[in-house]
Design a protein around this motif. Sequence first.
Motif, PDB file in Angstrom:
ATOM      1  N   ILE A 185     -30.216  12.285   9.729  1.00 48.62           N
ATOM      2  CA  ILE A 185     -28.888  11.801  10.131  1.00 48.62           C
ATOM      3  C   ILE A 185     -27.875  12.220   9.074  1.00 48.62           C
ATOM      4  N   SER A 186     -26.951  13.063   9.489  1.00 44.49           N
ATOM      5  CA  SER A 186     -25.897  13.525   8.592  1.00 44.49           C
ATOM      6  C   SER A 186     -24.820  12.453   8.459  1.00 44.49           C
ATOM      7  N   LEU A 187     -24.394  12.233   7.218  1.00 44.82           N
ATOM      8  CA  LEU A 187     -23.308  11.304   6.948  1.00 44.82           C
ATOM      9  C   LEU A 187     -21.982  12.036   6.718  1.00 44.82           C
ATOM     10  N   ASP A 188     -21.955  13.325   7.012  1.00 50.22           N
ATOM     11  CA  ASP A 188     -20.722  14.097   6.872  1.00 50.22           C
ATOM     12  C   ASP A 188     -19.636  13.528   7.764  1.00 50.22           C
ATOM     13  N   LYS A 189     -18.430  13.421   7.236  1.00 50.48           N
ATOM     14  CA  LYS A 189     -17.283  12.893   7.996  1.00 50.48           C
ATOM     15  C   LYS A 189     -16.982  13.734   9.233  1.00 50.48           C
ATOM     16  N   GLY A 190     -17.332  15.013   9.207  1.00 56.44           N
ATOM     17  CA  GLY A 190     -17.082  15.909  10.342  1.00 56.44           C
ATOM     18  C   GLY A 190     -18.044  15.722  11.496  1.00 56.44           C
ATOM     19  N   GLY A 191     -19.020  14.824  11.368  1.00 55.29           N
ATOM     20  CA  GLY A 191     -19.956  14.538  12.449  1.00 55.29           C
ATOM     21  C   GLY A 191     -20.746  15.750  12.902  1.00 55.29           C
ATOM     22  N   VAL A 192     -21.025  15.797  14.193  1.00 61.53           N
ATOM     23  CA  VAL A 192     -21.848  16.866  14.749  1.00 61.53           C
ATOM     24  C   VAL A 192     -21.192  18.236  14.587  1.00 61.53           C
ATOM     25  N   ALA A 193     -19.860  18.285  14.564  1.00 64.72           N
ATOM     26  CA  ALA A 193     -19.146  19.558  14.384  1.00 64.72           C
ATOM     27  C   ALA A 193     -19.444  20.178  13.024  1.00 64.72           C
ATOM     28  N   LYS A 194     -19.825  19.370  12.066  1.00 63.06           N
ATOM     29  CA  LYS A 194     -20.188  19.866  10.734  1.00 63.06           C
ATOM     30  C   LYS A 194     -21.707  20.043  10.621  1.00 63.06           C
ATOM     31  N   ALA A 195     -22.480  19.068  11.111  1.00 69.53           N
ATOM     32  CA  ALA A 195     -23.931  19.068  10.927  1.00 69.53           C
ATOM     33  C   ALA A 195     -24.640  20.136  11.762  1.00 69.53           C
ATOM     34  N   ALA A 196     -24.292  20.257  13.028  1.00 69.94           N
ATOM     35  CA  ALA A 196     -25.002  21.191  13.910  1.00 69.94           C
ATOM     36  C   ALA A 196     -24.898  22.637  13.441  1.00 69.94           C
ATOM     37  N   PRO A 197     -23.694  23.143  13.112  1.00 68.51           N
ATOM     38  CA  PRO A 197     -23.614  24.523  12.618  1.00 68.51           C
ATOM     39  C   PRO A 197     -24.378  24.710  11.303  1.00 68.51           C
ATOM     40  N   PHE A 198     -24.378  23.680  10.456  1.00 66.68           N
ATOM     41  CA  PHE A 198     -25.107  23.779   9.191  1.00 66.68           C
ATOM     42  C   PHE A 198     -26.605  23.939   9.462  1.00 66.68           C
ATOM     43  N   LEU A 199     -27.173  23.103  10.321  1.00 72.71           N
ATOM     44  CA  LEU A 199     -28.602  23.200  10.638  1.00 72.71           C
ATOM     45  C   LEU A 199     -28.935  24.567  11.235  1.00 72.71           C
ATOM     46  N   GLU A 200     -28.052  25.034  12.122  1.00 71.96           N
ATOM     47  CA  GLU A 200     -28.277  26.344  12.741  1.00 71.96           C
ATOM     48  C   GLU A 200     -28.213  27.468  11.708  1.00 71.96           C
ATOM     49  N   ARG A 201     -27.200  27.433  10.857  1.00 75.59           N
ATOM     50  CA  ARG A 201     -27.039  28.445   9.806  1.00 75.59           C
ATOM     51  C   ARG A 201     -28.247  28.491   8.882  1.00 75.59           C
ATOM     52  N   GLU A 202     -28.839  27.336   8.627  1.00 75.37           N
ATOM     53  CA  GLU A 202     -29.999  27.250   7.729  1.00 75.37           C
ATOM     54  C   GLU A 202     -31.308  27.566   8.446  1.00 75.37           C
ATOM     55  N   GLY A 203     -31.251  27.814   9.749  1.00 77.58           N
ATOM     56  CA  GLY A 203     -32.454  28.159  10.511  1.00 77.58           C
ATOM     57  C   GLY A 203     -33.387  26.980  10.731  1.00 77.58           C
ATOM     58  N   LEU A 204     -32.848  25.764  10.756  1.00 75.80           N
ATOM     59  CA  LEU A 204     -33.648  24.555  10.928  1.00 75.80           C
ATOM     60  C   LEU A 204     -33.726  24.239  12.421  1.00 75.80           C
ATOM     61  N   LYS A 205     -34.731  24.765  13.066  1.00 78.94           N
ATOM     62  CA  LYS A 205     -34.835  24.733  14.526  1.00 78.94           C
ATOM     63  C   LYS A 205     -35.486  23.469  15.084  1.00 78.94           C
ATOM     64  N   ASN A 206     -36.126  22.668  14.226  1.00 82.13           N
ATOM     65  CA  ASN A 206     -36.859  21.504  14.707  1.00 82.13           C
ATOM     66  C   ASN A 206     -36.124  20.189  14.478  1.00 82.13           C
ATOM     67  N   LEU A 207     -34.922  20.262  13.928  1.00 84.73           N
ATOM     68  CA  LEU A 207     -34.139  19.061  13.640  1.00 84.73           C
ATOM     69  C   LEU A 207     -32.927  18.993  14.556  1.00 84.73           C
ATOM     70  N   HIS A 208     -32.656  17.806  15.067  1.00 88.66           N
ATOM     71  CA  HIS A 208     -31.462  17.597  15.880  1.00 88.66           C
ATOM     72  C   HIS A 208     -30.319  17.154  14.975  1.00 88.66           C
ATOM     73  N   ALA A 209     -29.108  17.411  15.417  1.00 86.20           N
ATOM     74  CA  ALA A 209     -27.928  17.071  14.621  1.00 86.20           C
ATOM     75  C   ALA A 209     -27.474  15.641  14.914  1.00 86.20           C
ATOM     76  N   PHE A 210     -28.284  14.665  14.502  1.00 90.70           N
ATOM     77  CA  PHE A 210     -27.854  13.274  14.589  1.00 90.70           C
ATOM     78  C   PHE A 210     -26.843  13.028  13.477  1.00 90.70           C
ATOM     79  N   THR A 211     -25.814  12.249  13.777  1.00 97.94           N
ATOM     80  CA  THR A 211     -24.778  12.015  12.777  1.00 97.94           C
ATOM     81  C   THR A 211     -24.376  10.545  12.750  1.00 97.94           C
ATOM     82  N   ASP A 212     -23.842  10.167  11.618  1.00102.39           N
ATOM     83  CA  ASP A 212     -23.323   8.815  11.389  1.00102.39           C
ATOM     84  C   ASP A 212     -22.053   8.962  10.548  1.00102.39           C
ATOM     85  N   PRO A 213     -20.996   9.593  11.121  1.00105.96           N
ATOM     86  CA  PRO A 213     -19.809   9.940  10.331  1.00105.96           C
ATOM     87  C   PRO A 213     -19.065   8.740   9.749  1.00105.96           C
TER      88      PRO A 213
END
Length: 131
Positions: free
Chosen positions: A47-75
């Motif tokens: 669970i990402s605590l980034d203020k940008g929520g899924v708009a910040k977490a999802a691209p980060f996970l994708e950029r890092e090649g993390l294919k097995n994690l969902h972009a859950f967020t708690d902004p």
Amino acid sequence: IDLSAFEGEVTVLNFWATWCPPCRKELPYFDDLQAEFGGDGLRVVTISLDKGGVAKAAPFLEREGLKNLHAFTDPKSSLAREMGVLGLPVTAILGPDAREIGRLTGEAEWHSDEAKAWLRAIIEATADRGA
């Protein structure tokens, strides 16, 4: 999402942020754990605590090649506050009833043989206590 969503399996629940170097170091370990254990009585939820929520977490996970994690967020950090998360990273282990049975504050080598053996032992010990 609330903790009841995690009933049924042991859940490794990790709070992280893109600005947290130890968090970023651990994410590939969690990705590997989900690939190895997912569906075998354990799920990994980050669970990402980034203020940008899924708009910040999802691209980060994708950029890092993390294919097995969902972009859950708690902004707004509501779940983090509810769980008493005071710093990052924090990893809580939830039993099949979604109650916390363990916690680690700080970085860990979740990909190590010792960590995997510990998680297997938790899965086995809680297998008959599912929801």
